[in-house]
Design a protein around this motif. Structure first.
Motif, PDB file in Angstrom:
ATOM      1  N   PRO A  24      15.410  16.453 106.030  1.00  0.00           N
ATOM      2  CA  PRO A  24      15.639  16.231 104.683  1.00  0.00           C
ATOM      3  C   PRO A  24      14.598  16.843 103.731  1.00  0.00           C
ATOM      4  N   ALA A  25      14.741  17.635 102.704  1.00  0.00           N
ATOM      5  CA  ALA A  25      13.821  18.244 101.905  1.00  0.00           C
ATOM      6  C   ALA A  25      13.203  17.036 100.984  1.00  0.00           C
ATOM      7  N   PRO A  26      12.029  16.877 100.832  1.00  0.00           N
ATOM      8  CA  PRO A  26      11.414  15.816 100.030  1.00  0.00           C
ATOM      9  C   PRO A  26      11.705  15.951  98.628  1.00  0.00           C
ATOM     10  N   ASP A  27      11.992  17.569  98.045  1.00  0.00           N
ATOM     11  CA  ASP A  27      11.994  17.794  96.669  1.00  0.00           C
ATOM     12  C   ASP A  27      13.668  18.248  96.382  1.00  0.00           C
ATOM     13  N   GLY A  28      14.424  17.893  97.200  1.00  0.00           N
ATOM     14  CA  GLY A  28      16.080  18.321  97.196  1.00  0.00           C
ATOM     15  C   GLY A  28      16.391  19.004  98.192  1.00  0.00           C
ATOM     16  N   GLN A  29      17.500  19.762  98.409  1.00  0.00           N
ATOM     17  CA  GLN A  29      18.130  20.494  99.080  1.00  0.00           C
ATOM     18  C   GLN A  29      17.471  21.698  99.545  1.00  0.00           C
ATOM     19  N   ALA A  30      17.350  21.920 100.981  1.00  0.00           N
ATOM     20  CA  ALA A  30      16.390  22.828 101.613  1.00  0.00           C
ATOM     21  C   ALA A  30      17.331  24.036 101.531  1.00  0.00           C
ATOM     22  N   SER A  31      16.820  25.303 101.360  1.00  0.00           N
ATOM     23  CA  SER A  31      17.618  26.310 101.121  1.00  0.00           C
ATOM     24  C   SER A  31      16.814  27.670 101.552  1.00  0.00           C
ATOM     25  N   THR A  32      17.533  28.655 101.988  1.00  0.00           N
ATOM     26  CA  THR A  32      16.819  29.914 102.510  1.00  0.00           C
ATOM     27  C   THR A  32      16.786  30.842 101.026  1.00  0.00           C
ATOM     28  N   ARG A  33      16.067  31.781 100.896  1.00  0.00           N
ATOM     29  CA  ARG A  33      16.433  32.817  99.861  1.00  0.00           C
ATOM     30  C   ARG A  33      17.628  33.627 100.132  1.00  0.00           C
ATOM     31  N   LEU A  34      18.337  33.939  99.055  1.00  0.00           N
ATOM     32  CA  LEU A  34      19.476  34.961  99.157  1.00  0.00           C
ATOM     33  C   LEU A  34      18.751  36.096 100.151  1.00  0.00           C
ATOM     34  N   HIS A  35      19.736  36.472 101.197  1.00  0.00           N
ATOM     35  CA  HIS A  35      19.251  37.305 102.096  1.00  0.00           C
ATOM     36  C   HIS A  35      20.494  38.137 102.823  1.00  0.00           C
ATOM     37  N   ALA A  36      20.537  39.102 103.569  1.00  0.00           N
ATOM     38  CA  ALA A  36      21.350  39.589 103.962  1.00  0.00           C
ATOM     39  C   ALA A  36      21.013  40.150 105.460  1.00  0.00           C
ATOM     40  N   HIS A  37      21.699  40.376 106.625  1.00  0.00           N
ATOM     41  CA  HIS A  37      21.552  40.892 107.806  1.00  0.00           C
ATOM     42  C   HIS A  37      22.778  41.351 108.516  1.00  0.00           C
ATOM     43  N   HIS A  38      22.506  42.121 109.403  1.00  0.00           N
ATOM     44  CA  HIS A  38      23.312  42.998 110.105  1.00  0.00           C
ATOM     45  C   HIS A  38      24.701  42.193 111.023  1.00  0.00           C
ATOM     46  N   ALA A  39      24.192  41.064 111.509  1.00  0.00           N
ATOM     47  CA  ALA A  39      25.132  40.403 112.296  1.00  0.00           C
ATOM     48  C   ALA A  39      26.313  39.596 111.647  1.00  0.00           C
TER      49      ALA A  39
END
Length: 255
Positions: A24-39
Motif C-alpha cells: 500500500p502506498a503511504p500517501d494514497g494509491q500507487a500509480s505508474t505514469r501514463l505510458h504506452a508500449h507495443h505489447a
C-alpha cells in the motif's frame, strides 16, 4: 510507483509474465505514469487489486486486457501479474481479433481462475523458470480461448522478424532488413509499419528493451544489460523503459 517484494519476470518467445507484490502506498494509491508500449497487456489480480486508467476512463480487475500502444496508467496494490504478448505472434493476433477493435476490455470470463494459479508464484518463490513459463503459456492460451490461427503476417515481414530475433543487440539497419524482405527500403518501411503497427526503428527499440529486461531478470546489472541489448548506455535504456512502462528501470532490480 516503486515495485517491491517477491516477484518474478520470465520471458519466452513472443510473451512474458511479470508478477510482483506492491505494498500500500503511504500517501494514497500507487500509480505508474501514463505510458504506452507495443505489447498487448493482460493485467491479472493474483489476490491483490488494480485499476487501469486510459483517456476514456477507468477499468478495474480482476482481468483486463489492453491493446498495443494505448496510453494508460496502472494502479496496483498487493499481488498482481502482467502478461505481455507480442501482437505479431499467433497468440497476439488471436487476442487482437477477439478484442474486435476495443482498446481496453475485460477477460474475467476466460481467466477468472487466474488468482489461484498465480498465487503459487509467491508460495513457491524458488520454482523453476520453466514452471513459471508453463503457467504463463497456459494463461495466454486460455486468454485466446481457441486453437491459434495461422499467422496473417505478410510472409516477407514474418521472415524479417525471424531474422531479427538473433540480431537484436547488433547494429541492424533498415537497408539490411529490407534486403532480407527483398524489398526497397521505402516499400519495406511502409509494409513493415502496416503489418506490425510500428515503424521499423521503433519496433527494434522495443525488442532491445525486452532483451535488456530479460538480462536484468537473470541477474545482470542494469548497465551491462543495457549494453548487451544494444543501447548506447544505461541512461538511454532507463529513459526508454520509463517512457514505455511508466516506472523507473531500477524497479526491475527490486523484483
Amino acid at each position: 510507483m516503486r515495485i517491491v517484494g517477491r516477484g518474478r519476470i520470465v520471458l519466452w518467445e513472443g510473451a512474458s509474465l511479470w508478477a510482483f507484490d506492491v505494498p500500500p502506498a503511504p500517501d494514497g494509491q500507487a500509480s505508474t505514469r501514463l505510458h504506452a508500449h507495443h505489447a498487448i497487456q493482460i493485467t491479472l489480480s493474483a489476490g491483490g487489486r488494480f485499476c487501469i486508467r486510459t483517456g476514456d476512463g477507468r477499468m478495474d480487475g480482476p482481468v483486463v486486457v489492453i491493446a498495443p500502444d494505448v496510453p494508460h496508467a496502472f494502479e496496483p496494490e498487493g499481488k498482481v501479474a502482467l502478461l505481455f504478448v507480442e501482437p505479431e505472434s499467433r497468440a497476439g493476433q488471436a487476442l487482437m481479433q477477439g478484442m474486435a477493435g476495443a482498446l481496453v476490455a475485460k477477460l474475467d470470463a476466460r481467466l477468472g481462475h487466474a488468482p489461484t494459479k498465480l498465487a503459487d508464484l509467491w508460495i513457491d518463490a524458488q520454482s523453476d523458470d520453466g514452471v513459471v513459463e508453463a503457467l504463463g503459456r497456459s494463461l495466454v492460451q486460455e486468454a485466446v480461448g481457441e486453437v491459434l490461427p495461422a499467422s496473417t503476417l505478410d510472409l516477407r515481414i514474418a521472415r524479417t522478424l525471424d531474422w531479427l530475433t538473433s540480431r537484436i543487440s547488433e547494429g541492424v539497419g533498415l537497408a539490411e532488413a529490407a534486403a532480407i524482405a527483398c524489398l526497397s527500403e521505402s516499400r519495406f518501411s511502409h509494409l513493415f509499419a502496416a503489418e506490425v503497427g510500428l515503424p521499423f526503428r521503433t519496433y527494434l527499440l522495443w525488442r532491445r528493451l525486452m532483451l535488456a529486461v530479460e538480462r536484468i531478470s537473470a541477474g545482470t546489472s542494469l548497465t551491462v544489460a543495457a549494453h548487451e541489448a544494444g543501447f548506447a548506455d544505461s541512461a538511454h535504456f532507463s529513459r526508454t523503459f520509463h517512457r514505455m512502462f511508466g516506472i523507473p528501470a531500477a524497479s526491475l532490480q527490486l523484483i
